[in-house]
Design a protein around this motif. Structure first.
Motif, PDB file in Angstrom:
ATOM      1  N   MET A  92      -9.830   0.992   9.633  1.00 33.56           N
ATOM      2  CA  MET A  92     -10.257  -0.400   9.753  1.00 33.56           C
ATOM      3  C   MET A  92      -9.249  -1.226  10.562  1.00 33.56           C
ATOM      4  SD  MET A  92     -10.858  -3.144   6.714  1.00 33.56           S
ATOM      5  CE  MET A  92      -9.129  -3.502   6.484  1.00 33.56           C
ATOM      6  N   PHE A  93      -7.965  -1.081  10.218  1.00 34.36           N
ATOM      7  CA  PHE A  93      -6.959  -1.886  10.919  1.00 34.36           C
ATOM      8  C   PHE A  93      -6.836  -1.461  12.377  1.00 34.36           C
ATOM      9  CE2 PHE A  93      -5.248  -2.887   6.585  1.00 34.36           C
ATOM     10  CZ  PHE A  93      -5.468  -4.245   6.680  1.00 34.36           C
ATOM     11  N   TRP A  94      -6.947  -0.160  12.614  1.00 27.37           N
ATOM     12  CA  TRP A  94      -6.858   0.285  13.998  1.00 27.37           C
ATOM     13  C   TRP A  94      -8.003  -0.313  14.809  1.00 27.37           C
ATOM     14  CZ3 TRP A  94     -10.452   2.933  16.904  1.00 27.37           C
ATOM     15  CH2 TRP A  94     -10.024   3.265  18.191  1.00 27.37           C
ATOM     16  N   ASN A  95      -9.181  -0.313  14.233  1.00 24.19           N
ATOM     17  CA  ASN A  95     -10.368  -0.825  14.919  1.00 24.19           C
ATOM     18  C   ASN A  95     -10.204  -2.316  15.249  1.00 24.19           C
ATOM     19  OD1 ASN A  95     -13.038  -0.770  15.902  1.00 24.19           O
ATOM     20  ND2 ASN A  95     -13.791  -1.571  13.948  1.00 24.19           N
ATOM     21  N   LEU A  96      -9.678  -3.075  14.300  1.00 25.59           N
ATOM     22  CA  LEU A  96      -9.494  -4.510  14.545  1.00 25.59           C
ATOM     23  C   LEU A  96      -8.395  -4.733  15.579  1.00 25.59           C
ATOM     24  CD1 LEU A  96      -9.763  -5.882  10.889  1.00 25.59           C
ATOM     25  CD2 LEU A  96     -11.468  -6.032  12.697  1.00 25.59           C
ATOM     26  N   TRP A  97      -7.329  -3.972  15.462  1.00 30.13           N
ATOM     27  CA  TRP A  97      -6.203  -4.093  16.393  1.00 30.13           C
ATOM     28  C   TRP A  97      -6.690  -3.836  17.811  1.00 30.13           C
ATOM     29  CZ3 TRP A  97      -1.278  -5.696  16.341  1.00 30.13           C
ATOM     30  CH2 TRP A  97      -0.444  -5.284  17.379  1.00 30.13           C
ATOM     31  N   HIS A  98      -7.465  -2.781  17.957  1.00 29.01           N
ATOM     32  CA  HIS A  98      -7.987  -2.416  19.262  1.00 29.01           C
ATOM     33  C   HIS A  98      -8.946  -3.502  19.772  1.00 29.01           C
ATOM     34  CE1 HIS A  98      -8.971   0.485  22.387  1.00 29.01           C
ATOM     35  NE2 HIS A  98     -10.226   0.097  22.265  1.00 29.01           N
ATOM     36  N   GLY A  99      -9.786  -4.012  18.865  1.00 33.20           N
ATOM     37  CA  GLY A  99     -10.783  -5.004  19.256  1.00 33.20           C
ATOM     38  C   GLY A  99     -10.187  -6.324  19.734  1.00 33.20           C
ATOM     39  N   ARG A 100      -8.985  -6.645  19.260  1.00 28.45           N
ATOM     40  CA  ARG A 100      -8.321  -7.892  19.667  1.00 28.45           C
ATOM     41  C   ARG A 100      -8.215  -8.015  21.173  1.00 28.45           C
ATOM     42  NH1 ARG A 100      -3.036  -7.127  18.947  1.00 28.45           N
ATOM     43  NH2 ARG A 100      -2.370  -9.237  19.376  1.00 28.45           N
TER      44      ARG A 100
ATOM     45  N   GLY B 149      -8.203  10.060  -4.325  1.00 26.58           N
ATOM     46  CA  GLY B 149      -8.878   8.814  -3.965  1.00 26.58           C
ATOM     47  C   GLY B 149      -7.971   7.889  -3.172  1.00 26.58           C
ATOM     48  N   SER B 150      -6.667   7.893  -3.533  1.00 23.71           N
ATOM     49  CA  SER B 150      -5.744   7.002  -2.824  1.00 23.71           C
ATOM     50  C   SER B 150      -5.626   7.427  -1.364  1.00 23.71           C
ATOM     51  CB  SER B 150      -4.371   7.009  -3.513  1.00 23.71           C
ATOM     52  OG  SER B 150      -3.683   8.219  -3.274  1.00 23.71           O
ATOM     53  N   TRP B 151      -5.754   8.725  -1.110  1.00 26.36           N
ATOM     54  CA  TRP B 151      -5.654   9.173   0.291  1.00 26.36           C
ATOM     55  C   TRP B 151      -6.886   8.750   1.093  1.00 26.36           C
ATOM     56  CZ3 TRP B 151      -3.930  14.760  -1.455  1.00 26.36           C
ATOM     57  CH2 TRP B 151      -2.643  14.672  -2.002  1.00 26.36           C
ATOM     58  N   ILE B 152      -8.063   8.839   0.437  1.00 20.96           N
ATOM     59  CA  ILE B 152      -9.285   8.411   1.139  1.00 20.96           C
ATOM     60  C   ILE B 152      -9.196   6.919   1.450  1.00 20.96           C
ATOM     61  CG2 ILE B 152     -11.781   8.162   0.914  1.00 20.96           C
ATOM     62  CD1 ILE B 152     -11.747  10.614  -0.905  1.00 20.96           C
ATOM     63  N   THR B 153      -8.755   6.137   0.444  1.00 21.38           N
ATOM     64  CA  THR B 153      -8.625   4.695   0.659  1.00 21.38           C
ATOM     65  C   THR B 153      -7.687   4.422   1.831  1.00 21.38           C
ATOM     66  OG1 THR B 153      -8.802   4.483  -1.725  1.00 21.38           O
ATOM     67  CG2 THR B 153      -8.165   2.515  -0.518  1.00 21.38           C
TER      68      THR B 153
ATOM     69  N   GLY C 140      -9.344   5.018   5.134  1.00 20.95           N
ATOM     70  CA  GLY C 140     -10.261   3.936   5.451  1.00 20.95           C
ATOM     71  C   GLY C 140      -9.520   2.712   5.969  1.00 20.95           C
ATOM     72  N   LEU C 141      -8.386   2.397   5.323  1.00 27.37           N
ATOM     73  CA  LEU C 141      -7.614   1.214   5.732  1.00 27.37           C
ATOM     74  C   LEU C 141      -7.058   1.404   7.144  1.00 27.37           C
ATOM     75  CD1 LEU C 141      -5.629   0.413   2.452  1.00 27.37           C
ATOM     76  CD2 LEU C 141      -7.499  -0.911   3.451  1.00 27.37           C
ATOM     77  N   VAL C 142      -6.535   2.592   7.415  1.00 30.22           N
ATOM     78  CA  VAL C 142      -5.972   2.853   8.744  1.00 30.22           C
ATOM     79  C   VAL C 142      -7.058   2.704   9.798  1.00 30.22           C
ATOM     80  CG1 VAL C 142      -4.997   4.643  10.226  1.00 30.22           C
ATOM     81  CG2 VAL C 142      -4.087   4.300   7.920  1.00 30.22           C
TER      82      VAL C 142
ATOM     83  N   VAL D  58       0.839  -1.198   0.000  1.00 22.25           N
ATOM     84  CA  VAL D  58       0.000   0.000   0.000  1.00 22.25           C
ATOM     85  C   VAL D  58       0.879   1.254   0.000  1.00 22.25           C
ATOM     86  CG1 VAL D  58      -1.581   1.379   1.403  1.00 22.25           C
ATOM     87  CG2 VAL D  58      -2.031  -1.049   1.046  1.00 22.25           C
ATOM     88  N   CYS D  59       1.934   1.247   0.829  1.00 22.96           N
ATOM     89  CA  CYS D  59       2.812   2.426   0.881  1.00 22.96           C
ATOM     90  C   CYS D  59       3.468   2.673  -0.488  1.00 22.96           C
ATOM     91  CB  CYS D  59       3.883   2.259   1.946  1.00 22.96           C
ATOM     92  SG  CYS D  59       3.184   2.266   3.602  1.00 22.96           S
ATOM     93  N   LEU D  60       3.892   1.587  -1.140  1.00 20.88           N
ATOM     94  CA  LEU D  60       4.489   1.746  -2.473  1.00 20.88           C
ATOM     95  C   LEU D  60       3.469   2.331  -3.443  1.00 20.88           C
ATOM     96  CD1 LEU D  60       6.358  -1.677  -2.727  1.00 20.88           C
ATOM     97  CD2 LEU D  60       7.381   0.563  -2.363  1.00 20.88           C
ATOM     98  N   GLY D  61       2.232   1.825  -3.373  1.00 17.66           N
ATOM     99  CA  GLY D  61       1.184   2.323  -4.254  1.00 17.66           C
ATOM    100  C   GLY D  61       0.917   3.801  -4.010  1.00 17.66           C
ATOM    101  N   LEU D  62       0.889   4.192  -2.724  1.00 18.52           N
ATOM    102  CA  LEU D  62       0.655   5.606  -2.412  1.00 18.52           C
ATOM    103  C   LEU D  62       1.782   6.475  -2.965  1.00 18.52           C
ATOM    104  CD1 LEU D  62      -0.631   5.288   1.257  1.00 18.52           C
ATOM    105  CD2 LEU D  62      -1.944   6.104  -0.706  1.00 18.52           C
ATOM    106  N   ALA D  63       3.014   5.951  -2.886  1.00 17.01           N
ATOM    107  CA  ALA D  63       4.154   6.708  -3.415  1.00 17.01           C
ATOM    108  C   ALA D  63       4.006   6.898  -4.924  1.00 17.01           C
ATOM    109  CB  ALA D  63       5.455   5.992  -3.092  1.00 17.01           C
TER     110      ALA D  63
END
Lengths: 414, 548
Positions: B481-489, B470-474, B477-479, B47-52
């Motif tokens: 989502m992952f933060w939410n799952l990480w926290h939920g663990r 659009g890549s920034w919005i995506t 959203g990913l951050v 993802v980071c490469l794609g954003l770059a």
């Protein structure tokens, strides 16, 4: 949609409309149904689910119907493709060569160019070939794209119904400067095209060459440069039409425009109209230089031919070959390096280290070395560079001579 | 939020070194978790490469990197995303964890081979990444490694293809393991037609993995031979044929697209009925379409080569077959929609992700018709249209399928629930972001913008900028989502065995499932979408939260 100038591509655009139209229709229906079901059958409105496990006829319909539709779409696409692939008899042939990262177009009379010139409303059969890796010839305005595969002959045809300039791209990734491998398709009225085709770059080149040779012969470049830098005398490039503050022999100052009369006077009798700030050191060439030769030099400096028509570009004719053959994508002419090949500037006559059969060797970059490097690039690779240049062993003598003379004109650490 | 002491299930330490017991575990659930973490780490790299790349393309001319760097980064983005993330994603992570559970088995057929596959994956990934930092520098050939360019590139192509070679074996062995597991390890009463659709999709996928991946291995081996031994297999100067390479490459790499998408379709087929409280519509048709996709999908490879110079007859045949393969995909979409019809729909996060899958997959799928049609492909082949198409299908399809799996099985793996509201919002942001990111690419492609261009003409600037926004919005959203799952663990609300009220066997086990899976061998008496008597535990939670 994007402008379209190729009659055979009309079917392609129609296929686009049909396929995209059908696709968008399906997408909209699916999305609306999905959102509607999501709302209508939400647990709040539909607490109990119906027990439906399938429906034979529904499934038959939505298998068979899409099958029929996609077969129709297939046929639409295929027939439009067929039209693009059927080259009319008698189409004018143009050879298209791709190499990292430029194009060369060769016409029936042997004329070459970096941009594709085409007469309007005339079919062109483009015979595609590649010198190194796979490239792809792409004209978006024509909907035409076809690969150039090394070792394989491919062809495609185009025909423009509109005069104008259109982009040509390389569409198959071909390395470092893939994005720079772009040029123009110049569609001209038939008579303009013919004039362009007949207008021989050679006569023009000859005059430039003669002018240059004379200036070399008479030692003009011992004091004058052609790159804007001061030597012991003012630089001469771009002199045409320049305003000059001159000092007349009586000490009066006057501003004049550098025209043919002024330049000729400055050659024949430099002291008569001396540029302010420079010493009167140049010998008069009156009597030494024939009037005819003086005119050739004047014309060369003014960038015009004998009839007064301007040259397309005031450049060394070898530069034309260097551009057409794509040399300048890797070699520079200003002493900087792209990292992929040594600069032409200062190359001639310099001492360089080369590798041959993994052995290092020092040599002087003379005419023979340059000739061999063009024809058999892999033989003598300059130290610090990799062997990535394709061999150009098929160039004619005139082109090679032109290139060598061009490199010589830039060279000379003497 | 509760801090009740939970049974840690298969996470419970066995005593001894924690690292060693995970790295050398043969427990399919632990191996699946190892894959999942590794895949997510590689995913964030990709993802980071794609954003770059998107940032570089924000404006014409050099923006943040050099031309060589751009070429290397898009190559790396492709290699990482395809070979390290998307191909293993759902089968290796969730397939490993849930295939045996859904079949009622104690493990896969060959647990030690399974561990070996994971190690091949890590070693292969490591070799591929090594190519970045060793002699010659990062490969700049594109993930397709087209010859003759890949034969003459001075970058470290040989090491990268060696990595791909090793990764291929990981994929083959996992496929083999799954096929044997499905044939031999089903619980009593679990007939073929009582198997959930996820194992069915894995079954179809596994056959492609076993049959198609060896061709990739042979192909990359031939590249290595060509580069190292100087044999002219593909190099026309030495009598080889560059088109031969393209055929060999796509004979694997097109079916690989179905390796990527079929498991996601399987997950979606499992998720939709659960949240509609209704059996899947046309169970057998979905199985049939999975097998049809696996079969017909192996016969369409040369639709990547319409303008390559192969014969027009071949173009016709492959265009025809490509259109045929569109049918089973369409049938699946209609069946999913019909499953929703007259259901009792709970719009829980896994369902939102699943519906996002359907929408984005349809967005990508329909443009596949444009690409499969010979005449129109001539215009949009190798343009941004293609880039938009496969990102919609792979990111919008497989990516959303992976996220749907993560949200669906999260409570089973951790015994806790993430914040469902945030999860739903993250799904919506990601769906919006993906559209913003890739839809402008369709327009760019139609306007003739070629792909893999470091620089572009000014007329393409606006659409490139939209795509970058659009890549920034995506990414946001990913951050989220992952933060939410990480926290939920660690901090999520503790849930019971079967929060969604699903009918497949994994939900009969405690969460997290114990190491040995089933205390008694289960006996299956009904199909996988039989919801009589199952009430989703989450219903009560949603109701009490609604009261607040």
């Amino acid at each position: 949609m994007y402008p379209q100038i190729f009659s055979a591509a009309k079917d392609v655009d129609r296929a686009f409309l049909i396929i995209l139209g059908f696709s968008v229709f399906i997408l909209v229906v699916v999305t609306i149904a999905m959102l509607w079901f999501l709302w209508r059958y939400n647990v709040k409105r539909s607490p109990v689910a119906a027990d439906i496990r399938g429906n034979f006829w529904a499934e038959v319909i939505w298998t068979v119907l899409p099958t029929i539709i996609v077969l129709g779409l297939f046929w639409t696409g295929w027939s439009s493709f067929k039209a693009m692939r059927t080259i009319p008899d008698g189409a004018m042939e143009v050879l298209v060569e791709g190499r990292m990262w430029s194009w060369k177009f060769t016409y029936a009379n042997g004329k070459t160019s970096q941009e594709l010139y085409a007469p309007v409303d005339t079919p062109l059969r483009l015979k595609l070939s590649s010198r190194d890796v796979i490239h792809s010839f792409y004209v978006p305005a024509m909907r035409v794209k076809w690969d150039l595969v090394p070792g394989m002959d491919t062809e495609v045809w185009i025909q423009s119904d509109t005069v104008g300039e259109y982009d040509i791209f390389c569409a198959e990734y071909c390395g470092l400067k893939h994005a720079d491998m772009i040029t123009l398709l110049k569609v001209l009225p038939a008579e303009d095209f013919q004039a362009w085709l007949d207008g021989s770059a050679e006569t023009e080149g000859d005059e430039i060459l003669r002018g240059l040779a004379l200036m070399e012969e008479y030692g003009c470049f011992d004091c004058h440069t052609m790159d804007g830098t001061d030597d012991v005398a003012p630089p001469l490039n771009g002199i045409a039409g320049k305003e000059r503050l001159i000092i007349l022999p009586d000490g009066a100052k006057r501003t004049i425009k550098a025209d043919s009369h002024y330049i000729k006077t400055s050659i024949m009798d430099p002291g008569a109209e001396l540029v302010d700030g420079w010493d009167d050191e140049m010998p008069p060439y009156e009597g030494d230089l024939s009037d005819e030769d003086a005119n050739v030099i004047v014309n060369y400096l003014l960038g015009k031919d004998e009839s007064g028509k301007p040259f397309k570009a005031l450049e060394h004719p070898g530069l034309h070959f260097a551009k057409v053959e794509g040399c300048l994508k890797c070699h520079t002419t200003d002493g900087t390096t792209t990292g992929r090949a040594p600069s032409f500037k200062g190359l001639y006559g310099s001492t360089i280290t080369v590798r041959k059969d993994n052995k290092e060797k020092m040599l002087t970059a003379d005419e023979e070395y340059i000739r061999q490097s063009i024809k058999h690039s892999t033989k003598w690779v300059a130290e610090g560079y990799v062997d990535s240049m394709p061999p150009y062993d098929d160039l004619n003598e005139e082109t090679i001579e032109g290139l060598i003379s061009f490199i010589k004109s830039l060279g000379g650490k003497d | 939020m509760s801090d009740t002491v939970m049974d840690k299930g298969f996470f419970a330490p066995k005593g001894g070194s924690k690292i060693m017991e995970w790295l050398f575990t043969t427990d399919h659930k632990r191996i699946g978790m190892l894959y999942l973490w590794a895949i997510l780490i590689f995913f964030s790299v990709g993802v980071c490469l794609g954003l770059a790349l998107r940032l570089e393309l924000f404006a014409p001319g050099p923006t943040i990197m050099t031309q060589q760097a751009f070429n290397a980064i898009f190559t790396l983005h492709g290699v990482v995303m395809i070979f390290l993330v998307v191909i293993p994603s759902i089968p290796a992570a969730f397939g490993n964890i849930f295939l045996p559970l859904q079949l009622g088995a104690e493990d896969v057929a060959f647990p030690r081979l399974n561990m070996f596959s994971f190690w091949l994956y890590i070693v292969g990934g490591g070799i591929a990444l090594t190519s970045l930092f060793t002699a010659g520098g990062a490969p700049d050939t594109g993930w397709t490694f087209y010859v003759p360019f890949s034969s003459i590139s001075t970058t470290n192509v040989s090491v990268a293809v060696l990595g791909v070679f090793v990764l291929g074996f990981s994929s083959i062995l996992t496929g083999l393991n799954f096929i044997v597991t499905i044939h031999r390890m089903r619980a009593e009463g679990m007939t073929w037609l009582r198997m959930p659709l996820f194992p069915w999709a894995l079954y179809a996928t596994a056959w492609i993995q076993v049959l198609a991946t060896p061709i990739l291995s042979i192909t990359v081996l031939l590249i290595a031979i060509e580069r190292l031994l100087g044999m002219g297999i593909f190099d026309p100067a030495r009598g080889g044929d560059p088109l031969l390479y393209q055929h060999l490459f796509w004979i694997y790499s097109h079916p690989a697209v179905y390796i990527m998408i079929l498991p996601a379709m399987g997950v979606i087929s499992d998720i939709i009925p659960v949240f509609c409280r209704k059996p899947i519509f046309g169970y057998k048709t979905i199985i049939g379409s999975s097998l049809a996709i696996a079969f017909a999908g192996s016969l369409v490879w040369a639709h990547h080569m319409f303008v390559s110079g192969m014969s027009d007859t071949a173009v016709m045949v492959f265009s025809f077959l490509t259109f045929i393969v569109a049918v089973p995909s369409a049938v699946k979409v209609f069946n999913w929609l019909s499953t929703m019809y007259k259901g009792s729909i709970r719009p829980e996060p896994p369902l939102i992700f699943a519906l996002g899958f359907i929408f984005l997959f349809a967005m990508g799928g329909i443009t596949g018709l444009v690409l499969g049609s010979a005449g129109t492909d001539m215009h949009v082949h190798d343009t941004y249209f293609v880039v938009g198409h496969f990102h919609f299908v792979i990111f919008g399809g497989t990516g959303m399928g992976l996220f749907a799996s993560m949200h669906y099985w999260f409570p089973k793996i951790y015994g806790r629930m993430y914040n469902k509201r945030i999860a739903t919002w993250s799904a919506i942001i990601i769906i919006a972001g993906i559209n913003g990111l890739y839809f402008p690419m369709y327009l760019l492609g139609l306007a003739g913008m070629p792909r893999r261009y470091y620089d572009y003409l000014p007329q393409y600037t606006d659409l490139h900028q939209l795509s970058t926004y659009g890549s920034w919005i995506t990414a946001m959203g990913l951050v989220l989502m992952f933060w939410n799952l990480w926290h939920g663990r660690k901090h999520g609300r503790v849930v019971g065995k079967n929060p969604w009220g699903a009918a497949t066997l994994e939900w009969t086990l405690p969460s997290p499932p114990p190491t040995h899976n089933f205390d008694e061998d289960p006996i299956v008496t009904h199909g996988p979408y039989h919801y009589d008597g199952l009430i989703p535990e989450e219903d009560a939670v949603n109701e009490s939260e609604g009261d607040k």
